[in-house]
Structure formats: C-alpha cells, structure tokens
Design a protein around this motif. Sequence first.
Motif, PDB file in Angstrom:
ATOM      1  N   ILE A  37       0.836  -1.198   0.000  1.00  0.00           N
ATOM      2  CA  ILE A  37       0.000   0.000   0.000  1.00  0.00           C
ATOM      3  C   ILE A  37       0.874   1.251   0.000  1.00  0.00           C
ATOM      4  O   ILE A  37       0.626   2.202  -0.755  1.00  0.00           O
ATOM      5  N   ALA A  38       1.913   1.260   0.834  1.00  0.00           N
ATOM      6  CA  ALA A  38       2.811   2.414   0.903  1.00  0.00           C
ATOM      7  C   ALA A  38       3.516   2.642  -0.433  1.00  0.00           C
ATOM      8  O   ALA A  38       3.694   3.792  -0.869  1.00  0.00           O
ATOM      9  N   LEU A  39       3.912   1.562  -1.089  1.00  0.00           N
ATOM     10  CA  LEU A  39       4.544   1.670  -2.408  1.00  0.00           C
ATOM     11  C   LEU A  39       3.607   2.343  -3.402  1.00  0.00           C
ATOM     12  O   LEU A  39       4.021   3.234  -4.161  1.00  0.00           O
ATOM     13  N   SER A  40       2.350   1.945  -3.398  1.00  0.00           N
ATOM     14  CA  SER A  40       1.371   2.513  -4.321  1.00  0.00           C
ATOM     15  C   SER A  40       1.120   3.990  -4.029  1.00  0.00           C
ATOM     16  O   SER A  40       1.064   4.810  -4.948  1.00  0.00           O
ATOM     17  N   LEU A  41       0.970   4.319  -2.749  1.00  0.00           N
ATOM     18  CA  LEU A  41       0.740   5.711  -2.369  1.00  0.00           C
ATOM     19  C   LEU A  41       1.931   6.585  -2.764  1.00  0.00           C
ATOM     20  O   LEU A  41       1.763   7.693  -3.294  1.00  0.00           O
ATOM     21  N   GLY A  42       3.125   6.089  -2.527  1.00  0.00           N
ATOM     22  CA  GLY A  42       4.320   6.864  -2.852  1.00  0.00           C
ATOM     23  C   GLY A  42       4.488   7.072  -4.344  1.00  0.00           C
ATOM     24  O   GLY A  42       4.787   8.184  -4.801  1.00  0.00           O
ATOM     25  N   THR A  43       4.286   6.014  -5.122  1.00  0.00           N
ATOM     26  CA  THR A  43       4.421   6.126  -6.578  1.00  0.00           C
ATOM     27  C   THR A  43       3.362   7.061  -7.145  1.00  0.00           C
ATOM     28  O   THR A  43       3.648   7.908  -8.004  1.00  0.00           O
ATOM     29  N   ILE A  47       3.863  10.667  -9.319  1.00  0.00           N
ATOM     30  CA  ILE A  47       3.232  10.954 -10.613  1.00  0.00           C
ATOM     31  C   ILE A  47       2.362  12.199 -10.513  1.00  0.00           C
ATOM     32  O   ILE A  47       2.375  13.060 -11.393  1.00  0.00           O
ATOM     33  N   LEU A  48       1.610  12.307  -9.419  1.00  0.00           N
ATOM     34  CA  LEU A  48       0.721  13.452  -9.239  1.00  0.00           C
ATOM     35  C   LEU A  48       1.489  14.760  -9.125  1.00  0.00           C
ATOM     36  O   LEU A  48       1.027  15.801  -9.611  1.00  0.00           O
ATOM     37  N   SER A  49       2.645  14.717  -8.522  1.00  0.00           N
ATOM     38  CA  SER A  49       3.428  15.947  -8.341  1.00  0.00           C
ATOM     39  C   SER A  49       4.235  16.324  -9.580  1.00  0.00           C
ATOM     40  O   SER A  49       4.758  17.438  -9.650  1.00  0.00           O
ATOM     41  N   ASN A  50       4.333  15.395 -10.542  1.00  0.00           N
ATOM     42  CA  ASN A  50       5.079  15.671 -11.781  1.00  0.00           C
ATOM     43  C   ASN A  50       4.286  15.185 -12.992  1.00  0.00           C
ATOM     44  O   ASN A  50       4.780  14.374 -13.791  1.00  0.00           O
ATOM     45  N   PRO A  51       3.051  15.664 -13.186  1.00  0.00           N
ATOM     46  CA  PRO A  51       2.189  15.078 -14.222  1.00  0.00           C
ATOM     47  C   PRO A  51       2.642  15.355 -15.657  1.00  0.00           C
ATOM     48  O   PRO A  51       2.229  14.640 -16.579  1.00  0.00           O
ATOM     49  N   THR A  52       3.462  16.372 -15.861  1.00  0.00           N
ATOM     50  CA  THR A  52       3.893  16.692 -17.225  1.00  0.00           C
ATOM     51  C   THR A  52       5.277  16.128 -17.544  1.00  0.00           C
ATOM     52  O   THR A  52       5.787  16.319 -18.648  1.00  0.00           O
ATOM     53  N   SER A  53       5.900  15.444 -16.591  1.00  0.00           N
ATOM     54  CA  SER A  53       7.219  14.849 -16.812  1.00  0.00           C
ATOM     55  C   SER A  53       7.072  13.395 -17.249  1.00  0.00           C
ATOM     56  O   SER A  53       6.132  12.699 -16.842  1.00  0.00           O
ATOM     57  N   HIS A  54       8.011  12.939 -18.054  1.00  0.00           N
ATOM     58  CA  HIS A  54       7.954  11.559 -18.536  1.00  0.00           C
ATOM     59  C   HIS A  54       8.460  10.566 -17.496  1.00  0.00           C
ATOM     60  O   HIS A  54       7.890   9.483 -17.325  1.00  0.00           O
ATOM     61  N   PRO A 106      -3.888   9.474 -10.403  1.00  0.00           N
ATOM     62  CA  PRO A 106      -2.986  10.554 -10.827  1.00  0.00           C
ATOM     63  C   PRO A 106      -2.793  10.630 -12.342  1.00  0.00           C
ATOM     64  O   PRO A 106      -2.412  11.679 -12.870  1.00  0.00           O
ATOM     65  N   LEU A 107      -3.069   9.534 -13.054  1.00  0.00           N
ATOM     66  CA  LEU A 107      -2.937   9.556 -14.507  1.00  0.00           C
ATOM     67  C   LEU A 107      -3.930  10.523 -15.155  1.00  0.00           C
ATOM     68  O   LEU A 107      -3.743  10.936 -16.306  1.00  0.00           O
ATOM     69  N   ALA A 108      -4.979  10.887 -14.420  1.00  0.00           N
ATOM     70  CA  ALA A 108      -5.955  11.844 -14.949  1.00  0.00           C
ATOM     71  C   ALA A 108      -5.324  13.209 -15.185  1.00  0.00           C
ATOM     72  O   ALA A 108      -5.873  14.026 -15.942  1.00  0.00           O
ATOM     73  N   PHE A 109      -4.174  13.465 -14.562  1.00  0.00           N
ATOM     74  CA  PHE A 109      -3.504  14.757 -14.717  1.00  0.00           C
ATOM     75  C   PHE A 109      -2.393  14.715 -15.763  1.00  0.00           C
ATOM     76  O   PHE A 109      -1.746  15.732 -16.021  1.00  0.00           O
ATOM     77  N   VAL A 110      -2.191  13.549 -16.361  1.00  0.00           N
ATOM     78  CA  VAL A 110      -1.191  13.417 -17.425  1.00  0.00           C
ATOM     79  C   VAL A 110      -1.799  13.962 -18.715  1.00  0.00           C
ATOM     80  O   VAL A 110      -2.878  13.510 -19.130  1.00  0.00           O
TER      81      VAL A 110
END
Length: 201
Positions: A37-43, A47-54, A106-110
Amino acid sequence: MPSVYDLKPRFQALLRPLVSRLASAGVSANQVTVVAIALSLGTGAIILSNPTSHWPLLLLPLALLLRMALNAIDGMLAREHGMVSALGGMLNELGDVVSDIALYLPLAFVPALSPALVVLVVLGSVVSEMTGVVGVQIGASRRYEGPMGKSDRALWLGAVGAVLGLGVDAAPWINGVLVVMVLLLGLTVVNRARGALGEVG
C-alpha cells in the motif's frame, strides 16, 4: 477470455523460496500488505506531483510489478505459513482498492490521457473488486473472473505508463486503450456477478 491471473500459480512458484525465507525471518503477511500500500501511495504521489514529466511514468510499471509480487507474497505467507487473520483479510481487500486509486487516479492529470476515461477506469476497478467481494456476502466464493482483473489492469496500465514514460507520441491511440479497458471492466463486473449468482444458485 484469457487473463494474466491464469499465470498466478507459476508466479507463486518463483516466489516461494523468498516467501519461506521471509517467514523464517519473522516477516508477517500484514507487514507485506502495508508495504504494498505504501509503495502505491508513494508512486502515485510522485506521478501526481510531476504530471507533465515523462520519468515518473516509468515508475508505474516497476511499481505495479513489485506490487503484484508483494500481493502474491502476502497471500502465500498467510495461507502457507499460518498467518491468516481477519485483519489480514480486511487489509488485503481494502489495500487493493486503495492501491488502485493511488496508482491510477494521478494519470488523470497526465496531458496525453483523458481525465474522464482515467476516472472511469478507476471506478470500474473499484466496482469490479467490490463485485468480487460481494460474492462472499451472498454465500459464494471470492470471485476473480476477468477479463480485466487486478493483474490485467496492472499489465495494461503499466504498458501505458512505459509508453508515455519513454516519450512515445501515443496521442492517436492511447485513449482508445482506456476505452477498451472501461468496456472490459464492465464485462468483468458482469462475469463476477454471474459467477457468484451461479455458484449460490
């Protein structure tokens, strides 16, 4: 329809020596579940904090593969090493849903992805898992029918993350993948409901 879930026995066989070592070291099934669960939350947070980065998207397939391994390990620890518990059952089911939301929403912000389609995939994931659990409530077994179960979602969205993370121009078709996922999630809900009703009927 074939599902990645069908490969689970082979995956478990590869992990069994590691599981035995973890059990001998005193690692509990619930501890492994919490790590997943912690791994998923962290990942998801990265992604959410860097939605425009690859580069954060390249973490998605890696996190999903590790999460699948951790999910298999916690189940094997519980069943094969006498660690089955009511708390473990709750953590396992809730952890799957929380992890799906944390990793996929978080992919919704990509920019390349349709926010509405991402949200529908997440909702479909939650409903499909709920349908599997409801089977137990009506007297059936926990249902795992596909074609878009947890492992299948991980494969599909892991591939999406890898493609976008590598900077591939996937605009012409990438949202089509999400449309297909939504449709297959709907079919998964139907299959799990029918399976449960057929079992008790």
